[in-house]
Motif scaffolding. Structure first.
Motif, short mmCIF file in Angstrom:
data_model
loop_
_atom_site.label_atom_id
_atom_site.label_comp_id
_atom_site.label_asym_id
_atom_site.label_seq_id
_atom_site.Cartn_x
_atom_site.Cartn_y
_atom_site.Cartn_z
N SER A 112 0.81 -1.22 0.00
CA SER A 112 0.00 0.00 0.00
C SER A 112 0.85 1.27 0.00
O SER A 112 1.81 1.39 0.77
CB SER A 112 -0.92 0.01 1.22
OG SER A 112 -1.74 -1.14 1.26
N TYR B 67 0.92 3.13 3.32
CA TYR B 67 1.81 2.49 4.27
C TYR B 67 3.27 2.90 4.02
O TYR B 67 4.01 3.23 4.97
CB TYR B 67 1.64 0.98 4.17
CG TYR B 67 2.71 0.17 4.86
CD1 TYR B 67 2.74 0.05 6.24
CD2 TYR B 67 3.71 -0.47 4.11
CE1 TYR B 67 3.72 -0.70 6.87
CE2 TYR B 67 4.70 -1.21 4.73
CZ TYR B 67 4.70 -1.32 6.12
OH TYR B 67 5.69 -2.05 6.73
N PHE C 100 -9.82 -3.54 -2.75
CA PHE C 100 -8.71 -3.38 -1.81
C PHE C 100 -8.56 -1.92 -1.41
O PHE C 100 -8.18 -1.61 -0.28
CB PHE C 100 -7.40 -3.87 -2.44
CG PHE C 100 -7.39 -5.34 -2.77
CD1 PHE C 100 -8.28 -6.22 -2.17
CD2 PHE C 100 -6.47 -5.85 -3.68
CE1 PHE C 100 -8.27 -7.57 -2.48
CE2 PHE C 100 -6.46 -7.19 -3.99
CZ PHE C 100 -7.35 -8.05 -3.40
N GLY C 101 -8.88 -1.01 -2.33
CA GLY C 101 -8.77 0.42 -2.03
C GLY C 101 -9.67 0.83 -0.88
O GLY C 101 -9.30 1.70 -0.08
N GLU D 185 -8.00 -0.26 2.29
CA GLU D 185 -6.84 0.59 2.55
C GLU D 185 -7.25 1.95 3.10
O GLU D 185 -6.56 2.52 3.95
CB GLU D 185 -6.02 0.76 1.28
CG GLU D 185 -5.30 -0.51 0.85
CD GLU D 185 -4.51 -0.33 -0.43
OE1 GLU D 185 -3.46 -0.96 -0.57
OE2 GLU D 185 -4.97 0.45 -1.29
N ALA E 55 -7.94 1.55 6.77
CA ALA E 55 -6.69 1.22 7.47
C ALA E 55 -5.76 2.42 7.55
O ALA E 55 -5.04 2.59 8.55
CB ALA E 55 -5.99 0.06 6.78
N ALA E 56 -5.77 3.27 6.51
CA ALA E 56 -4.92 4.46 6.51
C ALA E 56 -5.29 5.39 7.67
O ALA E 56 -4.40 5.98 8.32
CB ALA E 56 -5.03 5.19 5.18
N TRP F 190 -6.50 -4.95 7.12
CA TRP F 190 -5.43 -4.56 6.21
C TRP F 190 -4.19 -5.44 6.40
O TRP F 190 -3.56 -5.85 5.41
CB TRP F 190 -5.04 -3.10 6.41
CG TRP F 190 -3.87 -2.72 5.53
CD1 TRP F 190 -3.89 -2.41 4.21
CD2 TRP F 190 -2.50 -2.68 5.94
NE1 TRP F 190 -2.62 -2.18 3.76
CE2 TRP F 190 -1.74 -2.33 4.80
CE3 TRP F 190 -1.85 -2.91 7.15
CZ2 TRP F 190 -0.36 -2.21 4.84
CZ3 TRP F 190 -0.46 -2.78 7.20
CH2 TRP F 190 0.27 -2.44 6.05
N GLN G 132 -2.63 -7.49 3.47
CA GLN G 132 -1.26 -7.27 3.02
C GLN G 132 -0.47 -8.57 3.00
O GLN G 132 0.36 -8.79 2.12
CB GLN G 132 -0.57 -6.24 3.91
CG GLN G 132 0.79 -5.81 3.40
CD GLN G 132 0.71 -5.18 2.02
OE1 GLN G 132 0.18 -4.10 1.82
NE2 GLN G 132 1.22 -5.90 1.03
#
Length: 391
Positions: free
Chosen positions: A34, A37, A90-91, A94, A97-98, A122, A126
């Protein structure tokens, strides 16, 4: 032991992607790690140092180009068209999770509720979407094909080819195919995006739930630098872990995830804490101050688990003095003692006809049967790379 000789951090301009291509091609440039990340390991301009195993070359590039593989999550639909729907899905994971990672790096700890759920999901994503998991699937497919063909024998392989291609197969061609399919490791198989995504979809929910309910420890470092890699979730085992036993989600003693160049996270299954004081049903998450020894241990585990690249802050040297493996020396998983079952005449060639009938009568397939024979192998084998003939 090899040490990284390319760990000095001179002032280097960011290497930009020279051929991003058309809009469609840019959309299909998909990240295996990501971008949000990797930002935690970059400088203010978004530059991150990428070190190729086993230590060279070392370049600084933008985080948007650091982990790109074209069409890595692009699947083929039944009508033959391509879809990047999973990349978009997945976006969404993310994005949540961000926000959780931003809170952690800002000092919020522990994280609970939706934030914990999002970050656990996430971490699971990952790990499961990594190249390592995809390659492992290909290795397991190859081993299974090797075992089924090897147990069935050369003449069964001849029949499979002849029936599938409606032509005779010469002894020379049969020998060539037999050698390639039954060699150690089996035939060379290309990784399959479709198969990988199916596995990911089935394992993501239970893996996320498992990690969410584990014990989390956060390590913060004042000066020591932390690195990450193209496989940032490291599954660590105990020193006495049997070499013959694989390392997976259920067998790992510790999950290690560098979160930034100053923060790292470990996730421990709660089975490691069998005896708790009365009245305490779980070990609380906590924070530890990072030391030089802990930083070195984290960086060594991360580097040893990397597939091809290690990433770190461009102005720091966290890999100094560490052992960096060569990518091509990694162990390929194999079926223990499978070679003993592989025979040109077939494993059951010496069995009497009466015994064959007895086995056949006792193994009539039903709706719940999951057995597989050589007749179930499609020919040509899907995903098989072109072999190099040694004739």
């Amino acid at each position: 032991m090899e040490s990284c000789s390319a760990t000095l951090a001179p002032k280097t301009s960011i290497v930009k992607n020279e051929s991003e291509g058309t809009m469609a091609e840019r959309i299909r440039r998909q990240h295996t790690v990501s971008k949000f990340y990797l930002k935690g390991f970059a400088d203010q301009s978004g530059g991150i140092r990428r070190v190729s195993l086993p230590g060279e070359p070392s370049i600084v590039l933008s985080i948007r180009d650091a982990s790109v593989i074209k069409d890595f999550y692009t699947v083929t639909l039944p009508d033959g068209s391509l879809s990047d729907a999973f990349e978009r899905a997945f976006g969404k994971i993310e994005g949540a999770a961000a926000e959780a990672l931003s809170d952690i790096l800002a000092g919020v700890w522990p994280i609970e509720g939706e934030a914990r759920e999002a970050f656990a999901t996430w971490v699971a994503l990952q790990h499961l979407r990594s190249q390592d998991v995809r390659y492992s699937q290909g290795y397991m497919n190859a081993e299974m094909i090797r075992l089924i063909v090897g147990v069935s024998g050369k003449e069964a392989l001849r029949s499979l080819i002849q029936n599938s291609e409606s032509r005779p197969v010469s002894d020379e061609e049969l020998d060539d195919e037999w050698r390639d399919i039954t060699k150690p490791g089996g035939p060379d198989m290309a990784p399959s995006a479709n198969q990988h995504v199916r596995l990911l979809s089935s394992l993501l929910p239970p893996t996320a739930a498992y990690l969410r309910d584990c014990h989390w420890t956060l390590f913060r470092f004042d000066r020591r630098s932390i690195a990450t890699s193209d496989h940032p979730v490291t599954l660590v085992v105990a020193p006495d872990h049997p070499q013959w036993q694989g390392v997976g989600i259920a067998t790992a003693e510790l999950f290690l995830i560098p979160l930034s160049h100053r923060v790292a996270l470990t996730i421990q299954p709660r089975r490691r804490f069998p005896q708790l004081p009365k009245g305490i049903d779980r070990v609380p998450d906590f924070t530890k101050k990072g030391t030089t020894a802990i930083a070195r241990s984290i960086n060594q585990e991360t580097a040893a688990r990397a597939l091809q690249y290690v990433y770190h802050h461009p102005n720091e040297t966290p890999l100094q003095g560490l052992y960096l493996p060569k990518p091509e020396t990694r162990d390929r998983p194999s079926v223990s003692n499978a070679g003993a079952l592989i025979r040109e005449e077939g494993l059951f060639s010496e069995m009497t006809e009466e015994a064959r009938r007895a086995i056949s009568a006792s193994s009539v397939p039903d709706e719940s049967s999951s057995g597989m024979s050589i007749d179930d192998i499609p020919w040509p084998i899907p995903g098989r790379r072109s072999k190099t003939s040694d004739r």
